[in-house]
Write a protein that holds these residues in place. Structure first.
Motif, PDB file in Angstrom:
ATOM      1  N   TYR A   1      46.574  41.740  47.603  1.00  0.00           N
ATOM      2  CA  TYR A   1      45.727  41.833  48.794  1.00  0.00           C
ATOM      3  C   TYR A   1      45.310  40.454  49.299  1.00  0.00           C
ATOM      4  O   TYR A   1      45.123  40.262  50.515  1.00  0.00           O
ATOM      5  CB  TYR A   1      44.505  42.700  48.500  1.00  0.00           C
ATOM      6  N   ILE A   2      45.165  39.488  48.422  1.00  0.00           N
ATOM      7  CA  ILE A   2      44.893  38.109  48.860  1.00  0.00           C
ATOM      8  C   ILE A   2      46.040  37.599  49.723  1.00  0.00           C
ATOM      9  O   ILE A   2      45.833  37.008  50.798  1.00  0.00           O
ATOM     10  CB  ILE A   2      44.685  37.183  47.643  1.00  0.00           C
ATOM     11  N   ARG A   3      47.275  37.811  49.229  1.00  0.00           N
ATOM     12  CA  ARG A   3      48.445  37.336  49.986  1.00  0.00           C
ATOM     13  C   ARG A   3      48.563  38.025  51.336  1.00  0.00           C
ATOM     14  O   ARG A   3      49.115  37.453  52.286  1.00  0.00           O
ATOM     15  CB  ARG A   3      49.721  37.549  49.167  1.00  0.00           C
ATOM     16  N   ASN A   4      48.056  39.252  51.414  1.00  0.00           N
ATOM     17  CA  ASN A   4      48.140  40.008  52.661  1.00  0.00           C
ATOM     18  C   ASN A   4      46.838  39.929  53.461  1.00  0.00           C
ATOM     19  O   ASN A   4      46.589  40.777  54.332  1.00  0.00           O
ATOM     20  CB  ASN A   4      48.506  41.461  52.361  1.00  0.00           C
ATOM     21  N   GLN A   5      46.031  38.899  53.141  1.00  0.00           N
ATOM     22  CA  GLN A   5      44.810  38.583  53.900  1.00  0.00           C
ATOM     23  C   GLN A   5      43.798  39.729  53.934  1.00  0.00           C
ATOM     24  O   GLN A   5      43.037  39.880  54.897  1.00  0.00           O
ATOM     25  CB  GLN A   5      45.176  38.173  55.342  1.00  0.00           C
ATOM     26  N   GLU A   6      43.775  40.526  52.879  1.00  0.00           N
ATOM     27  CA  GLU A   6      42.755  41.580  52.745  1.00  0.00           C
ATOM     28  C   GLU A   6      41.822  41.169  51.608  1.00  0.00           C
ATOM     29  O   GLU A   6      41.771  41.781  50.545  1.00  0.00           O
ATOM     30  CB  GLU A   6      43.410  42.931  52.470  1.00  0.00           C
ATOM     31  N   LYS A   7      41.036  40.116  51.859  1.00  0.00           N
ATOM     32  CA  LYS A   7      40.256  39.485  50.795  1.00  0.00           C
ATOM     33  C   LYS A   7      39.145  40.367  50.226  1.00  0.00           C
ATOM     34  O   LYS A   7      38.950  40.396  49.003  1.00  0.00           O
ATOM     35  CB  LYS A   7      39.702  38.155  51.304  1.00  0.00           C
ATOM     36  N   PRO A   8      38.388  41.087  51.036  1.00  0.00           N
ATOM     37  CA  PRO A   8      37.352  41.954  50.444  1.00  0.00           C
ATOM     38  C   PRO A   8      37.939  42.992  49.481  1.00  0.00           C
ATOM     39  O   PRO A   8      37.352  43.263  48.428  1.00  0.00           O
ATOM     40  CB  PRO A   8      36.703  42.613  51.666  1.00  0.00           C
TER      41      PRO A   8
ATOM     42  N   TYR B   1      39.252  44.394  43.242  1.00  0.00           N
ATOM     43  CA  TYR B   1      40.192  44.472  42.110  1.00  0.00           C
ATOM     44  C   TYR B   1      39.953  43.342  41.114  1.00  0.00           C
ATOM     45  O   TYR B   1      40.034  43.546  39.893  1.00  0.00           O
ATOM     46  CB  TYR B   1      41.633  44.439  42.621  1.00  0.00           C
ATOM     47  N   PHE B   2      39.632  42.140  41.622  1.00  0.00           N
ATOM     48  CA  PHE B   2      39.344  41.030  40.710  1.00  0.00           C
ATOM     49  C   PHE B   2      38.090  41.328  39.881  1.00  0.00           C
ATOM     50  O   PHE B   2      38.041  41.038  38.682  1.00  0.00           O
ATOM     51  CB  PHE B   2      39.152  39.727  41.486  1.00  0.00           C
ATOM     52  N   LYS B   3      37.092  41.909  40.520  1.00  0.00           N
ATOM     53  CA  LYS B   3      35.872  42.263  39.796  1.00  0.00           C
ATOM     54  C   LYS B   3      36.172  43.296  38.715  1.00  0.00           C
ATOM     55  O   LYS B   3      35.676  43.193  37.586  1.00  0.00           O
ATOM     56  CB  LYS B   3      34.833  42.810  40.770  1.00  0.00           C
TER      57      LYS B   3
ATOM     58  N   TRP C   1      37.965  35.659  35.440  1.00  0.00           N
ATOM     59  CA  TRP C   1      36.755  35.100  36.028  1.00  0.00           C
ATOM     60  C   TRP C   1      37.098  33.974  37.014  1.00  0.00           C
ATOM     61  O   TRP C   1      36.444  33.830  38.059  1.00  0.00           O
ATOM     62  CB  TRP C   1      35.835  34.566  34.926  1.00  0.00           C
ATOM     63  N   TYR C   2      38.088  33.204  36.703  1.00  0.00           N
ATOM     64  CA  TYR C   2      38.492  32.084  37.560  1.00  0.00           C
ATOM     65  C   TYR C   2      38.908  32.590  38.946  1.00  0.00           C
ATOM     66  O   TYR C   2      38.423  32.110  39.975  1.00  0.00           O
ATOM     67  CB  TYR C   2      39.647  31.332  36.907  1.00  0.00           C
ATOM     68  N   ILE C   3      39.805  33.587  38.948  1.00  0.00           N
ATOM     69  CA  ILE C   3      40.313  34.061  40.236  1.00  0.00           C
ATOM     70  C   ILE C   3      39.241  34.840  40.999  1.00  0.00           C
ATOM     71  O   ILE C   3      39.189  34.816  42.238  1.00  0.00           O
ATOM     72  CB  ILE C   3      41.593  34.907  40.041  1.00  0.00           C
ATOM     73  N   TYR C   4      38.346  35.506  40.264  1.00  0.00           N
ATOM     74  CA  TYR C   4      37.243  36.239  40.905  1.00  0.00           C
ATOM     75  C   TYR C   4      36.304  35.270  41.628  1.00  0.00           C
ATOM     76  O   TYR C   4      35.959  35.457  42.806  1.00  0.00           O
ATOM     77  CB  TYR C   4      36.502  37.044  39.838  1.00  0.00           C
ATOM     78  N   ALA C   5      35.905  34.193  40.946  1.00  0.00           N
ATOM     79  CA  ALA C   5      35.016  33.202  41.559  1.00  0.00           C
ATOM     80  C   ALA C   5      35.698  32.502  42.728  1.00  0.00           C
ATOM     81  O   ALA C   5      35.070  32.233  43.770  1.00  0.00           O
ATOM     82  CB  ALA C   5      34.576  32.185  40.510  1.00  0.00           C
ATOM     83  N   LEU C   6      36.966  32.193  42.578  1.00  0.00           N
ATOM     84  CA  LEU C   6      37.707  31.520  43.645  1.00  0.00           C
ATOM     85  C   LEU C   6      37.815  32.420  44.879  1.00  0.00           C
ATOM     86  O   LEU C   6      37.696  31.951  46.022  1.00  0.00           O
ATOM     87  CB  LEU C   6      39.099  31.145  43.137  1.00  0.00           C
ATOM     88  N   ALA C   7      38.028  33.723  44.648  1.00  0.00           N
ATOM     89  CA  ALA C   7      38.122  34.668  45.764  1.00  0.00           C
ATOM     90  C   ALA C   7      36.775  34.804  46.478  1.00  0.00           C
ATOM     91  O   ALA C   7      36.721  34.896  47.715  1.00  0.00           O
ATOM     92  CB  ALA C   7      38.591  36.028  45.256  1.00  0.00           C
ATOM     93  N   LEU C   8      35.684  34.814  45.712  1.00  0.00           N
ATOM     94  CA  LEU C   8      34.362  34.862  46.333  1.00  0.00           C
ATOM     95  C   LEU C   8      34.136  33.636  47.217  1.00  0.00           C
ATOM     96  O   LEU C   8      33.584  33.736  48.325  1.00  0.00           O
ATOM     97  CB  LEU C   8      33.288  34.943  45.251  1.00  0.00           C
ATOM     98  N   ASP C   9      34.566  32.487  46.765  1.00  0.00           N
ATOM     99  CA  ASP C   9      34.449  31.265  47.565  1.00  0.00           C
ATOM    100  C   ASP C   9      35.241  31.386  48.863  1.00  0.00           C
ATOM    101  O   ASP C   9      34.803  30.904  49.911  1.00  0.00           O
ATOM    102  CB  ASP C   9      34.945  30.075  46.746  1.00  0.00           C
TER     103      ASP C   9
END
Length: 757
Positions: free
Chosen positions: A672-679, A684-686, A699-707
């Motif tokens: 979903y990140i690659r397809n610009q559906e960040k929320p 899923y990361f959570k 945790w790394y990718i979750y925090a990075l996605a929140l940023d």
């Protein structure tokens, strides 16, 4: 039951062109073994080998099938008989099914039971019979996974490949077993020559031996002869029991047997062989143990079935001393079946083999208690309080309790470590490896250290290089050169040196031909195998130097490992093609489980056969539907082909089958990140962090996605909460970067303090 067995053997008849001759020959071979080797056969009858597997009959079934019931979490099983047949009625996931018990598997301390779930496919039933004495907690039905509720969508569920008799168990429990897994129909047509571990399992085909007339032995005294009294005494003294009424070994073979001699003034016996009428120190050929190792090891099969007396490394690739199979100091952790621990021992290095301690036919210990060790170890030095510092009446005075501590598997099966190690409290304190002293004393490692120092003047016998090895295996950071020093050390057991070599790719530092050349040319097969496995750390142009010689190695395991790391080198040599063919076969014989399809799909992809890689990954999903890797790799294959909907669907299928998998939630988040559906990605990361909170990458990718959606403060707060001591460097660096981005001085100081820890 009889119908199943009849079908099994009728299939064998159809597939064997010389069936009648073969069956008669097998029967004649067995009869000849009994006729000429009655003593050995009687010993074998009481062995675990003889009881490795059998038809389910009144004489073989040990479990209570008199309307007995057991409930374990969501599973309930009811055991009963109908005439001479045995049945188990199992209720799970709201469905009740009655299964005929076809075979018994083993006998002690647990006896397991086999059920035919598909034509020719047998699975291990989820409840075993605890055959131990009632006083030991036995004589009860026992769940194979006593602390877990294994659901139907769990890879460890009893109907899944990891509980499959044909693939997981059969080759070591029956003689002449071939799995015969058909990759087109995805079904088994497994066959065996004899149902248990018989003479043939260790001695191989003996038909020509059986055809020799006894009179010919008497006539041909130049090669074989009936034992005279002195010769009989010779064999008794060397630990080999032979009668004087049957033909045995040639005189040269008898001389080569040798004996252990404890000379005056020595503390430990050494191996001697006869030369010019005298016994002199000699090295010992223990190559026959390859036959033992074929089953008593944790290994990957390279061919279908076991061929006795063929080199171990021509049929298997063994697991080395890696975590989580072993503790950092080499003590057994998971169920690893002796090979890896015994090869670490000074016993193995000195030439001790299995038959020095175990009767080769009954498999029982030759002597109970310390007497077994005192065959070779001086009584004056090693028996009693002088050595053990414990009274002879105490359990700690028993050699095995200090030097062969046991671990219990499946809740009932205690197995002893065969590395014959010495308790080292300082290593146990740092790495968490077991300390035999604490099996008896309710103390801690510091107390043990004080006691050992008081008695012996030190609390460790480890050399500096041994300590370095333990640190490496514990996960401490080492450079290539530091690892190479360990690997070059002649004072370490070969298997530890080999294990160190396989750690080289993990440093992410490039290797050169010069670094590995010495190991590639080693006389030790395990060293060459490790070098072959480490070859992926060599840049491709460096692999084209000494490394390619491994394609022509003596042993298949080494050739296969080398071929696996030379795919993509554009190498068209005959040696590469031959080794590649062996690699393909080794993957094919394992395609009854997900790993086989996965491994071969990687081969095909590197060869440019993308379509075949896709076919194999789909096959892996069908065969092993709760194995994550085939889904993940298939989705990645679709991603590279820009097949977005197929990529998404395979990940959703995996999540539906395995909703508790953090890998699928992580992979869907990335989709979903690659397809610009960040929320959507963040949900899923959570979920991935909730399912696997110990994985820093989640945790790394979750925090990075929140940023990425402007919730940087939330990401920083999460990172602060999950960073522990010792902190994960990637999380600390990310937290520091995000804090500086916001100009958050307090958070910046927090993460800077963690860098210094």
């Amino acid at each position: 039951m009889d119908v199943v067995v009849s079908r099994l053997f009728s299939l064998f008849v159809l597939l064997t062109l010389t069936t009648n001759i073969f069956v008669v020959a097998q029967a004649q071979e067995a009869a000849n073994c009994v006729n000429c080797h009655k003593e050995q056969v009687e010993q074998w009858k009481i062995s675990d080998h003889a009881k490795a597997m059998d038809h389910a009959t009144d004489s073989s079934v040990l479990g209570n099938f008199e309307k007995a019931t057991i409930t374990h979490f969501t599973q309930t099983s009811y055991f009963f008989k109908n005439g001479g047949d045995f049945f188990a009625k199992l209720t799970e996931a709201g469905v009740t099914t009655t299964y005929p018990i076809t075979y018994v598997f083993g006998h002690y301390p647990l006896q397991q039971y086999l059920v035919e779930t598909q034509n020719g496919q047998f699975q291990v039933f989820p409840f075993a019979w605890d055959a131990r004495d009632e006083k030991e907690g036995g004589q009860r039905w026992y769940p194979n996974y006593s602390s877990e509720d294994i659901a139907t969508n769990d890879r460890l569920h009893w109907k899944q490949p990891l509980q499959n008799w044909n693939g997981m168990c059969a080759d070591c429990h029956s003689s002449g077993l071939t799995r015969n897994f058909d990759t087109d129909s995805l079904s088994f047509n497994s066959q065996f020559d004899e149902i248990n571990v018989s003479c043939k399992s260790c001695h191989g085909e003996m038909l020509s031996h059986a055809d020799v007339k006894y009179s010919e032995f008497e006539k041909n005294e130049g090669n074989h002869y009936r034992l005279s009294e002195p010769a009989d005494e010779f064999h008794k003294s060397s630990g080999t029991t032979l009668t004087n009424t049957s033909p045995t070994l040639s005189r040269n073979e008898q001389k080569s047997l040798g004996k252990w001699l404890l000379k005056e003034g020595n503390r430990i016996a050494t191996w001697h062989e006869e030369k010019d009428g005298e016994f002199v120190p000699a090295s010992r050929d223990n190559s026959f143990m390859d036959t033992c190792f074929a089953c008593h090891s944790l290994r990957s099969a390279l061919t279908d079935g076991i061929r006795p007396q063929q080199p171990f490394l021509d049929q298997f690739s063994p697991s080395l001393l890696l975590s989580p199979l072993y503790f950092a100091d080499g003590q057994i952790r998971e169920e690893v079946y002796v090979y890896g621990s015994f090869l670490q021992s000074r016993m193995y290095e000195a030439g001790v083999n299995c038959n020095d301690c175990h009767n080769p036919h009954s498999m029982k210990l030759k002597i109970e208690g310390n007497g077994l060790c005192l065959q070779c170890h001086s009584v004056a030095t090693y028996q009693g309080k002088i050595h053990s510092r414990h009274a002879e009446s105490e359990g700690a005075n028993q050699c095995i309790n200090c030097h062969m501590p046991s671990r219990t598997y499946m809740g009932a099966d205690a197995r002893r470590d065969h590395s014959f190690s010495i308790p080292t409290p300082q290593v146990s304190a740092i790495t968490g490896s077991p300390n035999a002293c604490l099996n008896c004393h309710n103390k801690d490692n510091a107390w043990v250290s004080k006691q050992l120092t008081k008695w012996y003047g030190r609390d460790s016998t480890l050399s500096s290089i041994e300590k370095d090895y333990v640190s490496l295996m514990h996960g401490d950071s080492f450079s290539n050169q530091a690892i190479l020093r360990i690997a070059h050390s002649a004072s370490l057991p070969v298997i530890k040196r080999a294990t160190a070599i396989t750690m080289l790719p993990l440093t992410n530092q490039p290797l050169s031909n010069k670094d590995l050349r010495h190991f590639i040319q080693s006389n030790e097969p395990l060293i060459r195998l490790a070098a072959a496995q480490a070859g992926r750390a060599l840049p491709l142009h460096e692999r084209m130097k000494s490394y390619v010689k491994l394609l022509d190695d003596q042993y298949r395991a080494i050739r296969i490992a080398a071929a696996n790391n030379l795919i993509g080198s554009d190498k068209k040599s005959k040696s590469f093609k031959s080794a590649l063919s062996e690699l393909t076969l080794s993957n094919k014989v394992s395609q009854w489980r997900g790993e086989g399809s996965l491994n071969q799909s990687l081969v095909e992809y590197q060869l440019g056969n993308v379509g075949q890689a896709e076919v194999l990954l789909k096959q892996g999903v069908r065969v092993d539907p709760y194995f994550e890797a085939n889904y993940i790799n298939l989705a990645e294959l679709y991603r590279t082909q820009h097949k977005t909907q197929l990529e998404k669907q395979i990940l959703l299928n995996g999540t539906e089958n395995m909703p508790e998998s953090d890998l699928f939630n992580y992979a869907l988040g990335m989709f979903y990140i690659r397809n610009q559906e960040k929320p959507t990605a963040i949900t899923y990361f959570k979920k991935a962090t909730e399912l696997a909170p110990d994985n820093p990458q989640n945790w790394y990718i979750y925090a990075l996605a929140l940023d990425s959606i402007g919730e940087t403060e939330t990401g920083i707060s999460i990172l602060k909460n999950v960073i522990i001591t010792p902190p994960d460097s990637s999380l600390v660096k990310l937290g520091l970067s995000l804090s500086r981005k916001l100009g958050d001085d307090a958070s910046t100081l927090f993460f800077q303090s963690k860098i210094r820890q």
